[in-house]
Design an enzyme around this catalytic site. Structure first.
Site, PDB file in Angstrom:
ATOM      1  N   CYS A   7       2.362   2.944   9.247  1.00  0.00           N
ATOM      2  CA  CYS A   7       2.768   4.221   8.654  1.00  0.00           C
ATOM      3  C   CYS A   7       3.096   5.243   9.745  1.00  0.00           C
ATOM      4  O   CYS A   7       2.274   5.506  10.619  1.00  0.00           O
ATOM      5  CB  CYS A   7       1.668   4.768   7.755  1.00  0.00           C
ATOM      6  SG  CYS A   7       2.156   6.308   6.925  1.00  0.00           S
TER       7      CYS A   7
ATOM      8  N   HIS B 121       7.044  -4.470   8.281  1.00  0.00           N
ATOM      9  CA  HIS B 121       8.046  -3.552   7.738  1.00  0.00           C
ATOM     10  C   HIS B 121       9.215  -3.551   8.726  1.00  0.00           C
ATOM     11  O   HIS B 121       9.051  -3.138   9.881  1.00  0.00           O
ATOM     12  CB  HIS B 121       7.462  -2.149   7.596  1.00  0.00           C
ATOM     13  CG  HIS B 121       8.389  -1.169   6.956  1.00  0.00           C
ATOM     14  ND1 HIS B 121       7.939  -0.220   6.062  1.00  0.00           N
ATOM     15  CD2 HIS B 121       9.733  -0.986   7.040  1.00  0.00           C
ATOM     16  CE1 HIS B 121       8.971   0.516   5.652  1.00  0.00           C
ATOM     17  NE2 HIS B 121      10.067   0.067   6.250  1.00  0.00           N
TER      18      HIS B 121
ATOM     19  N   PRO C 261       0.845  -1.204   0.000  1.00  0.00           N
ATOM     20  CA  PRO C 261       0.000   0.000   0.000  1.00  0.00           C
ATOM     21  C   PRO C 261       0.875   1.246   0.000  1.00  0.00           C
ATOM     22  O   PRO C 261       1.785   1.369   0.827  1.00  0.00           O
ATOM     23  CB  PRO C 261      -0.789  -0.129   1.312  1.00  0.00           C
ATOM     24  CG  PRO C 261       0.056  -1.013   2.184  1.00  0.00           C
ATOM     25  CD  PRO C 261       0.760  -1.951   1.263  1.00  0.00           C
TER      26      PRO C 261
ATOM     27  N   ASN D 242       8.565  -6.762   4.376  1.00  0.00           N
ATOM     28  CA  ASN D 242       8.464  -5.477   3.687  1.00  0.00           C
ATOM     29  C   ASN D 242       9.614  -4.582   4.123  1.00  0.00           C
ATOM     30  O   ASN D 242      10.087  -4.674   5.244  1.00  0.00           O
ATOM     31  CB  ASN D 242       7.109  -4.828   4.019  1.00  0.00           C
ATOM     32  CG  ASN D 242       6.950  -3.460   3.398  1.00  0.00           C
ATOM     33  OD1 ASN D 242       6.637  -2.483   4.082  1.00  0.00           O
ATOM     34  ND2 ASN D 242       7.143  -3.341   2.103  1.00  0.00           N
ATOM     35  N   GLY D 243      10.055  -3.704   3.220  1.00  0.00           N
ATOM     36  CA  GLY D 243      11.098  -2.739   3.559  1.00  0.00           C
ATOM     37  C   GLY D 243      12.418  -2.979   2.862  1.00  0.00           C
ATOM     38  O   GLY D 243      13.405  -2.315   3.162  1.00  0.00           O
TER      39      GLY D 243
ATOM     40  N   LYS E 158      -0.641  -4.561   8.808  1.00  0.00           N
ATOM     41  CA  LYS E 158       0.741  -4.247   8.456  1.00  0.00           C
ATOM     42  C   LYS E 158       1.333  -3.425   9.588  1.00  0.00           C
ATOM     43  O   LYS E 158       0.762  -2.396   9.976  1.00  0.00           O
ATOM     44  CB  LYS E 158       0.790  -3.474   7.141  1.00  0.00           C
ATOM     45  CG  LYS E 158       2.186  -3.149   6.625  1.00  0.00           C
ATOM     46  CD  LYS E 158       2.093  -2.546   5.218  1.00  0.00           C
ATOM     47  CE  LYS E 158       3.476  -2.268   4.657  1.00  0.00           C
ATOM     48  NZ  LYS E 158       4.132  -1.098   5.283  1.00  0.00           N
TER      49      LYS E 158
END
Length: 478
Positions: free
Chosen positions: A114, A181, A16, A212-213, A153
């Site tokens: 986020c 992440h 996303p 992720n990341g 997430k």
């Protein structure tokens, strides 16, 4: 997991990304080999106000805000692969939004990672990491309240023990997967990703862990995706910036030239009437250090998808697409509404369109209506035109003798919309409108018929080219 439900094991996903994860980019990623695509984070408060609208012209499902902005647009092509990500800090509101989109997406995801202010304000995004009880409440409510998989997430917490503890609590809620992440809340892309944390989490739980990341340090080509998976010990991999820069990173056959990727993306943006400024933003992200090139400057200067298409030499594709959409729009309108007068408040409407080929070159319904009004010693017809945000179509209302008339169909131009309104008025009044084959009514003299424009004809010409101001409350299209 039940048959037909989206699996998060051994998949590669488009992460996303705000302003990037709109429909054109998601479809592009699927074309290139992504298994799952996430939409950009959408805030629950805004989504809860939306109406679900089936857009038969674009063949999409649109979730439209009260101000006519399309907050989320999806289509059948991605239905089994798209994950709707929301920003939320409230279990009940999260459930309301999840139920709103449930039939049109494959899964719902809660953003808990986020660190940006637009996400963390109100306790959303990475702010949730400090409130495990709320995380658990949101996920349990969603898991028990919808029929599709629920995921989340996160970012890693200050210690490995805290991170593992949180993910184990997430697992117990019934969540189908968790994307991790591998950076702390205060870290940014320039900081190395902590693969050891992701690996420890993957070993601690049985649900799929999505790594992720790794875009900057680990994943630059398709072959790197599998290596990142092995290094993190994760079940799956999620890509953000690597995919934003070059969506063909998902291709097992190898990357494509940037020009081809941007062209493929732009075709989807045109086909699905993507917001022009969103289109421009995504193309500039792909251009990266070439954004100041002649092409980059042309893209930055563009204000519409038509202008952007010119930069890439896709004018003909744009023209053909617009014609196809207009033909579909016309077919839907003519097939759904009868051509008879209907009262809509204080306005008399009919489902009619202005077909220029049905009138002689110098004759228009507006000209006939103006001449008839003069003959009847009435004030000159007054036209009020509006433009619809969703497809930029026009609709006009004409006032004659203090009565209002308009076509219930929308036209491609202001000029045509005014002509259609004039037709409605003339037909309701039983007055000739000047169509080819129609008996001469004497309303328009021979000189005007032959194109020697003056008087009423001149006024018609002026009206046809006059300006009207519209209130563009939004740049998003329905």
């Amino acid at each position: 997991m039940a048959a037909g439900r989206l699996s998060f094991s051994n998949i590669t996903a488009l992460a996303p990304m705000v302003r990037v994860g709109t429909l054109p980019m998601r479809l592009l990623a699927l074309d290139y080999g992504a298994d799952v695509v996430y939409c950009e984070e959408l805030i629950d408060i805004k989504m809860a106000q939306c109406q679900r609208v089936v857009n038969e012209v674009l063949e999409t499902v649109d979730f439209v805000a009260p101000d006519d902005r399309v907050m989320f647009r999806t289509c059948e092509r991605e239905k089994g692969n798209v994950v709707f990500q929301m920003g939320t800090a409230d279990p009940d509101r999260a459930l309301a939004v999840a139920r709103l989109v449930e039939k049109d997406v494959a899964a719902v995801d809660v953003n808990m990672g986020c660190p940006k202010e637009y996400s963390t304000k109100g306790g959303m995004g990475a702010a949730l990491l400090s409130d495990p009880d709320k995380i658990e409440a949101i996920l349990r409510t969603l898991v028990t309240g919808v029929s599709i998989p629920v995921t989340c997430k996160i970012r890693i917490l200050p210690s490995l023990e805290e991170t593992i503890s949180l993910v184990r609590r997430i697992e117990k809620t019934g969540a189908a997967a968790v994307a991790v992440h591998g950076r702390f809340k205060e870290e940014r892309p320039r900081h190395p990703v902590h693969c050891d944390y992701i690996q420890a989490v993957a070993q601690a739980v049985s649900i799929p862990v999505i790594a992720n990341g790794g875009s900057l340090d680990h994943v630059k080509t398709n072959a790197d995706i599998e290596e990142f998976r092995k290094v993190t010990g994760a079940s799956s991999v999620m890509l953000a910036r690597a995919a934003m820069w070059n969506a063909s990173v998902f291709r097992s056959q190898g990357a494509l030239p940037l020009e081809k990727i941007m062209e493929d993306y732009l075709k989807y943006a045109i086909r699905y009437d993507n917001n022009a400024f969103n289109t421009k933003y995504c193309l500039c992200q792909m251009l990266r250090d070439k954004v100041e090139s002649p092409l980059g400057k042309q893209v930055q200067a563009a204000q519409t998808n038509a202008e952007i298409s010119e930069a890439y030499g896709l004018q003909e594709f744009y023209r053909q697409t617009q014609e196809q959409l207009q033909a579909r729009r016309d077919a839907l309108q003519s097939g759904s509404q009868p051509e008879r007068p209907v009262t809509d408040g204080d306005v008399t409407t009919m489902a009619v369109k202005f077909e220029r080929r049905e009138y002689p070159p110098q004759i228009t319904p507006k000209m006939f209506l103006l001449e008839w009004s003069r003959k009847e010693k009435l004030e000159q017809p007054q036209y009020e035109t509006v433009q619809r945000a969703q497809d930029r179509a026009f609709q006009s209302t004409v006032t004659v003798a203090q009565k209002k008339y308009r076509s219930s169909l929308w036209e491609k131009s202001k000029k045509f919309a005014e002509q259609a309104a004039a037709i409605v008025c003339l037909r309701v009044l039983g007055v000739p409108e000047g169509r080819i084959g129609e008996e001469d009514s004497g309303l328009v003299c021979k000189r005007k018929r032959e194109g020697k424009v003056n008087g009423a004809a001149e006024e018609e010409r002026i009206c046809a080219h006059s300006f009207v101001f519209f209130n563009y409350s939004s740049l998003h299209l329905i």
